[in-house]
Design a protein around this motif. Structure first.
Motif, PDB file in Angstrom:
ATOM      1  N   GLU A 155      44.768  74.724  43.561  1.00 15.43           N
ATOM      2  CA  GLU A 155      43.743  75.660  43.116  1.00 15.43           C
ATOM      3  C   GLU A 155      44.246  77.095  43.216  1.00 15.43           C
ATOM      4  O   GLU A 155      44.993  77.429  44.134  1.00 15.43           O
ATOM      5  CB  GLU A 155      42.445  75.485  43.910  1.00 15.43           C
ATOM      6  N   ARG A 156      43.837  77.900  42.262  1.00 14.19           N
ATOM      7  CA  ARG A 156      44.202  79.311  42.271  1.00 14.19           C
ATOM      8  C   ARG A 156      43.473  80.028  43.400  1.00 14.19           C
ATOM      9  O   ARG A 156      42.329  79.724  43.728  1.00 14.19           O
ATOM     10  CB  ARG A 156      43.819  79.959  40.926  1.00 14.19           C
ATOM     11  N   ILE A 157      44.157  80.998  43.991  1.00 12.74           N
ATOM     12  CA  ILE A 157      43.554  81.839  45.014  1.00 12.74           C
ATOM     13  C   ILE A 157      43.119  83.150  44.371  1.00 12.74           C
ATOM     14  O   ILE A 157      43.863  83.731  43.576  1.00 12.74           O
ATOM     15  CB  ILE A 157      44.550  82.109  46.153  1.00 12.74           C
ATOM     16  N   CYS A 158      41.925  83.597  44.682  1.00 10.75           N
ATOM     17  CA  CYS A 158      41.406  84.789  43.997  1.00 10.75           C
ATOM     18  C   CYS A 158      40.568  85.654  44.926  1.00 10.75           C
ATOM     19  O   CYS A 158      40.052  85.206  45.942  1.00 10.75           O
ATOM     20  CB  CYS A 158      40.583  84.383  42.780  1.00 10.75           C
ATOM     21  N   ILE A 159      40.469  86.915  44.532  1.00  9.84           N
ATOM     22  CA  ILE A 159      39.533  87.843  45.155  1.00  9.84           C
ATOM     23  C   ILE A 159      38.187  87.641  44.488  1.00  9.84           C
ATOM     24  O   ILE A 159      38.091  87.580  43.261  1.00  9.84           O
ATOM     25  CB  ILE A 159      39.998  89.295  44.970  1.00  9.84           C
TER      26      ILE A 159
ATOM     27  N   LYS B 124      54.068  85.346  39.941  1.00  5.50           N
ATOM     28  CA  LYS B 124      53.670  83.949  39.889  1.00  5.50           C
ATOM     29  C   LYS B 124      52.310  83.789  40.569  1.00  5.50           C
ATOM     30  O   LYS B 124      52.051  84.393  41.615  1.00  5.50           O
ATOM     31  CB  LYS B 124      54.708  83.069  40.579  1.00  5.50           C
ATOM     32  N   PRO B 125      51.419  82.964  40.002  1.00  2.35           N
ATOM     33  CA  PRO B 125      50.091  82.788  40.596  1.00  2.35           C
ATOM     34  C   PRO B 125      50.175  82.205  42.000  1.00  2.35           C
ATOM     35  O   PRO B 125      51.058  81.385  42.295  1.00  2.35           O
ATOM     36  CB  PRO B 125      49.406  81.804  39.643  1.00  2.35           C
ATOM     37  N   LEU B 126      49.270  82.626  42.869  1.00  2.35           N
ATOM     38  CA  LEU B 126      49.164  82.057  44.200  1.00  2.35           C
ATOM     39  C   LEU B 126      48.287  80.810  44.132  1.00  2.35           C
ATOM     40  O   LEU B 126      47.156  80.864  43.628  1.00  2.35           O
ATOM     41  CB  LEU B 126      48.538  83.067  45.170  1.00  2.35           C
ATOM     42  N   PHE B 127      48.844  79.684  44.625  1.00  2.64           N
ATOM     43  CA  PHE B 127      48.135  78.408  44.602  1.00  2.64           C
ATOM     44  C   PHE B 127      47.967  77.876  46.019  1.00  2.64           C
ATOM     45  O   PHE B 127      48.723  78.199  46.921  1.00  2.64           O
ATOM     46  CB  PHE B 127      48.914  77.367  43.787  1.00  2.64           C
ATOM     47  N   ARG B 128      46.982  77.020  46.176  1.00  3.47           N
ATOM     48  CA  ARG B 128      46.805  76.236  47.401  1.00  3.47           C
ATOM     49  C   ARG B 128      46.785  74.767  46.999  1.00  3.47           C
ATOM     50  O   ARG B 128      45.965  74.352  46.187  1.00  3.47           O
ATOM     51  CB  ARG B 128      45.477  76.625  48.072  1.00  3.47           C
ATOM     52  N   LYS B 129      47.708  73.981  47.551  1.00  3.39           N
ATOM     53  CA  LYS B 129      47.821  72.585  47.155  1.00  3.39           C
ATOM     54  C   LYS B 129      47.094  71.662  48.126  1.00  3.39           C
ATOM     55  O   LYS B 129      47.015  71.928  49.326  1.00  3.39           O
ATOM     56  CB  LYS B 129      49.297  72.174  47.064  1.00  3.39           C
ATOM     57  N   THR B 130      46.585  70.554  47.574  1.00  5.96           N
ATOM     58  CA  THR B 130      45.959  69.502  48.372  1.00  5.96           C
ATOM     59  C   THR B 130      46.770  68.229  48.207  1.00  5.96           C
ATOM     60  O   THR B 130      47.098  67.830  47.086  1.00  5.96           O
ATOM     61  CB  THR B 130      44.506  69.258  47.927  1.00  5.96           C
TER      62      THR B 130
END
Length: 303
Positions: free
Chosen positions: A170-174, A262-268
């Motif tokens: 998932e993308r990390i966002c403000i 590059k987009p910041l992601f968080r993986k599961t």
């Protein structure tokens, strides 16, 4: 059915002994097992009556084990493993997929992924039950090594030498009630939530890459859902994974990028051990997860 009821009772009693030996305290043991203190005390008395021996006594500094209790506690984990193996082997010899699937998952996975995933799986395999334990991702690794769980779900790239499968990223966002200017972020009130070490390091590194001064933390909460509600009500901005914002309208989002754009992601991840696939139930579940499409529709349908 009778075997399942007997095994469940024996398993629960062994878990009580293990937890009691770990905490040496009735209150902490009850909390860890989600039991009331009277219920826990009654169950301990029942175990002692069944074994016809005293297992514990209370001292000024908490719970103490008798020699018999100490012997039982030191062998409880092995007995629990043997009990589970016997039950799983018996079920494995039968026809169809059935039994209890033991799952360890982070709070985030338990909230946003497991409810729909387990519902879909049980629709296909109605004779399956679930035992879900919610623990921080870092703790799941050790528990998986001990085979306390058949399958584990973690967030972040923790070291795991066995099999793993990426469910989603998932993308990390403000996020904020109103639009914010990135340059003004250090002066704006930020709402923080308790998160794991790897995610905290990712966010801190991103901040250091973009700002020379620390953020203005106006509020700290212990859960991501609480953080989200505070943002929705205009109390400040937060840095959240995009999936937590499913079906949230009228909110401003700005996706984060690293220094290389590059987009910041968080993986599961789903973790398991190859030998566990010899159990029909585990094999069916792992295959089911791998064939599930974790797109936006999956998450939106359960919110």
């Amino acid at each position: 059915m009778l075997m399942r009821e007997v095994s469940a009772t024996e398993e629960r009693d062994l878990l009580i002994i293990i937890a009691l030996y770990k905490h040496k305290n009735i209150t902490k043991t009850a909390q860890s097992l989600f039991l009331s203190q009277p219920a826990l005390t009654a169950r301990i008395h029942h175990i002692e009556e069944y074994l016809k021996t005293k297992l514990i006594y209370r001292g000024s500094k908490g719970i103490h084990f008798t020699p018999a209790g100490d012997y039982l506690a030191k062998n409880a984990e092995r007995l629990l493993a043997d009990l589970r193996n016997v039950q799983e082997n018996v079920l494995n010899l039968g026809n169809g997929v059935k039994g209890t699937l033991r799952i360890g998952a982070s709070i985030y996975v338990s909230r946003y992924i497991l409810p729909r995933l387990l519902s879909l799986f049980q629709n296909q395999y109605p004779k399956v039950d679930f035992n879900v334990t919610t623990v921080p991702s870092r703790n799941i690794i050790n528990l998986m090594h001990n085979q306390d769980f058949h399958v584990g779900f973690t967030r972040g790239d923790y070291v795991w030498k066995y099999e793993k499968y990426e469910l989603c990223e998932e993308r990390i966002c403000i996020v904020s009630k109103n639009e914010v200017n990135l340059r003004n972020l250090p002066q704006l009130p930020r709402i923080d939530y308790r998160t794991d070490y790897l995610n905290r390091i990712t966010l801190e590194n991103w901040w250091k890459e973009n700002f020379s001064q620390p953020p203005t933390i106006s509020m700290s909460v212990d859960q991501i859902d609480i953080c989200k509600e505070m943002v929705i009500n205009g109390l400040g901005y937060a840095i959240l994974p995009n999936i937590s914002l499913c079906n949230v309208n009228d909110i401003y989002k700005m996706y984060l990028y690293d220094q290389d754009k590059k987009p910041l992601f968080r993986k599961t991840w789903m973790l398991y051990q190859q030998e566990m696939l010899e159990i029909k139930l585990v094999s069916a579940f792992v295959t089911f997860v791998k064939n599930t499409n974790f797109d936006d529709a999956f998450f939106n349908s359960q919110m």
